[in-house]
Each structure stands twice: as C-alpha cells, then as structure tokens.
Write an enzyme that holds these catalytic residues in place. Sequence first.
Site, PDB file in Angstrom:
ATOM      1  N   ASP A  90       0.869  -1.184   0.000  1.00  0.00           N
ATOM      2  CA  ASP A  90       0.000   0.000   0.000  1.00  0.00           C
ATOM      3  C   ASP A  90       0.902   1.230   0.000  1.00  0.00           C
ATOM      4  O   ASP A  90       2.051   1.168   0.437  1.00  0.00           O
ATOM      5  CB  ASP A  90      -0.930   0.011   1.220  1.00  0.00           C
ATOM      6  CG  ASP A  90      -0.186  -0.038   2.547  1.00  0.00           C
ATOM      7  OD1 ASP A  90       0.706  -0.889   2.691  1.00  0.00           O
ATOM      8  OD2 ASP A  90      -0.473   0.793   3.446  1.00  0.00           O
ATOM      9  N   GLU A 153      -0.006  -0.856   5.903  1.00  0.00           N
ATOM     10  CA  GLU A 153       1.062  -0.336   6.755  1.00  0.00           C
ATOM     11  C   GLU A 153       0.925   1.165   6.926  1.00  0.00           C
ATOM     12  O   GLU A 153       1.215   1.701   7.992  1.00  0.00           O
ATOM     13  CB  GLU A 153       2.432  -0.675   6.154  1.00  0.00           C
ATOM     14  CG  GLU A 153       3.613  -0.468   7.107  1.00  0.00           C
ATOM     15  CD  GLU A 153       4.076   0.985   7.207  1.00  0.00           C
ATOM     16  OE1 GLU A 153       4.696   1.341   8.221  1.00  0.00           O
ATOM     17  OE2 GLU A 153       3.811   1.789   6.270  1.00  0.00           O
TER      18      GLU A 153
HETATM   19 ZN   LIG Z   1       6.569   1.811   4.595  1.00  0.00          ZN
END
Ligand SMILES: [Zn+2]
Length: 472
Positions: A90, A153
């Site tokens: 991501d 994350e």
């Molecule tokens: Zn990262």
Amino acid sequence: MANIDWKDEVEKRKDELIRDLQGLLRIKSVLNESKSTVDAPLGMEVKQALEYMLEMGKRDGFTSKNVGNLAGHLEMGAGDGLIAALCHVDVVPEGDGWSVDPFGGEVQDGKIFARGAIDDKGPTMAAYYGMKIVNELGLSINKRIRLIIGTDEESRWRCVDHYFKYEEMPEMGFAPDADFPIINAEKGIADFDLKQKRNSPKEHGAKITLISFFSGRRYNMVPDHARAVLDIQWDQTEFLQLFNDFKYRQGLNGSYYVESGYLVLELKGISAHGMEPDNGKNAGLHLAHFLSTVKLDRKGMDFVNAAVHFFFEDSRGRAFGVQHTDEMMGDLTINVGKMTFNDEDGGRFGLNMRYPASFSMEEGMQKIMKEAEKSNFEVVNISNLEPHYVPSDDILIQKLIKVYEEQTNEKAEMLSISGGTYARSLKNGVAFGALFPGRPDVAHQKDEYMEIEDLLRATALYAQAFYELAQG
Ligand SMILES: [Zn+2]
C-alpha cells in the site's frame, strides 16, 4: 557453503526485476475505504497490488496464500523453521507537485520514480527477487523462506493484525521498510490524555474568563497553531499590549480579533514530529504560558497552570518525575500534541510519550497519575505500544551484520529510533533497509524514487540474508 556472487546473480535479472517493479508501481494502491467491499476491504487497487505479488509468485513457482485480502505470503523451501521478510504494497496518496507521473514507474538518470518506489514497493520487489534468486540457484536450505505482504502499513496495520491472528509467526525475520544497516531498537510509544477532573464552579465576575482553547490535532506532532477565546471585562488595550510584548520576547507570530463579543488570540509555533518535541515550538504551550501570566478565571487558570507546570520547556517528563534515559535508546520524551478547553468539558491534554526499553511503563504511569491528581487532572484513554528490541548478539543480527559487511565493506552499525517501523509486528524482527546511509529520505514526498543501483544492492543483500538465515 556455496560461493555465490550475489551481485552478479542480481545483475543477470536486472531487466526483469525493473519490469516487475514497474508493473507494481503502476497500481495506484492508496487506501480507499469508500470503495471497500467484502472481498476488497481496503479498496480495489490495494487488493490488486496484493494479487499482483501473489500472481508473480505463482508464475515463479512459489506457494502463495491470500489471507483475508488484507495480507498474503509467498513461500519456498521445507522444514519446521520459518524465516520471513515483511513488506507492504500500500502507498500514501501521491499529493501535488510531481514532475513525473506518480504512478508511471519511469526510469530517469539511474532512478526509478513513483509513489511507493522506496516505501515500500521497491524494497518489496528487492526482497522478492532475493527469494527468487535463492530458489533459482537451487541452494540447500533447511528452513522455509516466506515473503509476507501487508496492505495497510500506511494507516492502521489491519493487515498484520489479521495476518498474525491466523498465520504462523516466523522464528525470525526482517522488514525492508526503513533504513540500512539495521534498526534493532525502537522506543515504546504511549498515547494518553490528561483530563481536568471536576468542573470547578463557574466563577462570576472574573476580569478575564477563558471561554475555549484549541491547539493541535495529532498526538505525534508538535502543534504549530493555537487559539484561545476570552471574555474580557478589563482594559483590552492594556491586555493586548501584554500579548504583543510576549510575542516579541518569544519571537512568535500571532494575531487577535473580536468575534461575537469575545477576544480571540491566535499564536503560531513551529511544527515538528512528536518524537523530538524540542525540534519544534509548541504553539499551545506558549499560548498557555502567556495566559498564565494574566489573571484568568479559576477554571481557566487551573488549565493553563497545569500546561505550564507539567510541560512548558520540559519535554522529558521532569514535572511528573518520569525523566529517564538509557544508553542505547536515549531519553523518554513527552509531546503535547493536543490541547483543548471549554466550559462543558474542562481542559484536556493529548500526550504522546516515547520511552526506552529500560523504563517501567507501569511505575511511570503511576507517577504520572499521582502528579496529575495533585493538579486535579486524571489520566484517561491510554494506548501503548511496547518497546521493540532485539539484542545485538542475537543470531538474527549476527547474520545480518555478516551479510551487510561482506557485501558493502562498511560497518553494520546498530540503529536505535524513536519512531516505529513495520518490524515491530514481528516477534523477533528488525528493520533492514532499504534506504542506504547518506541517501535522502524521499518516502511520502513528491518525486519519490529509488536509485536503481540501490535497488540492485538491496536485492543482493536480501538474497544472501535469506540464504544465511535459512541455514540450520
Ligand atoms: Zn513503509
């Protein structure tokens, strides 16, 4: 042990590596909860990036598993032992001001440009090719090697929370989502609020009444703006003269105006990351400091006095008696990220405390509660991330040092940080790359890139790291 030229093995696969990375960079995998579905909880593009990795793994002969469309893994080898690299696909939104296509993956002047190039798609692809090289060379290993791919994350880590609820925790591993050489120590991070306890009876006839106060929106930032609304039954000219003198002495900018019959004061400070509050100028604390020098109503006074007593020019928790330093991780710090006050709720401070591993959180919180109590405040809303630390004589670190020093001919220094890296979600894990010492950190910036040379160097390091860690 086989004598392998890791850099040469990477060089042979260079074009293929860049092509695969470009494919990944072209997926706009920004969290999109407004398009969330049962099959794609974080949005279609995020899922697409995960599937891209899993499909590539199948192509190259790895076992693959999608874990709830939030994370997944690719695996090779056999044996009870499991080692892993933890990566994420991501990315944060691209933002403005790019001079290239943020989702183009263009190569220019030896750099590959895109949102995610260094955080964390480039390093993810480097780790993937590291595993691929170990696989293609048919090297003998006796542990399984796994590439774990997360997809959240950049916001709430729902990927790793979900993943490790159902999947095996590797015996050791690394996260290529920070800096080389090795980050083995990360401070504990606790967020909590100090809340003014009971409503002091409203004081009538005070010359200056604090109606409301607002500063800061995030626990982990030093606020650069503060606003106080006052009811003044006093000579405003004299009051404003005091405010101007104060701004001048402190070298701060601010303004005032009248709104609905109230006087509004605004003050500008300097923003900084909450991990070192002394790098900024906390607008809220400075404004509270000024207000503590004039005679406010009782309740407002208690609020600004607490701000000054506990926090002004003290980011180390001295007023609470929790100042603490350890040689490896440095000082405990407290950042006042949020300050609010209104008649209904009273005052509140939103705090971000970062503490070294040798600090006892439990004892410390007791002290803070006791001191807060004396000023009629209570501690509420505590969330805590334990410090993360792997001792440097651990076999994981010993092996990573060997790999790093052999390949770079430079000393593998251990780094200790106040922030948090993805490695925290591994029980026995450290951050290992992929930003090399001396390189500017362009993660989350416009024109994010990774040097092709670094991409290849990191791949060679990860290949050998997997190989060494997967030995007996
Ligand atoms: Zn990262």
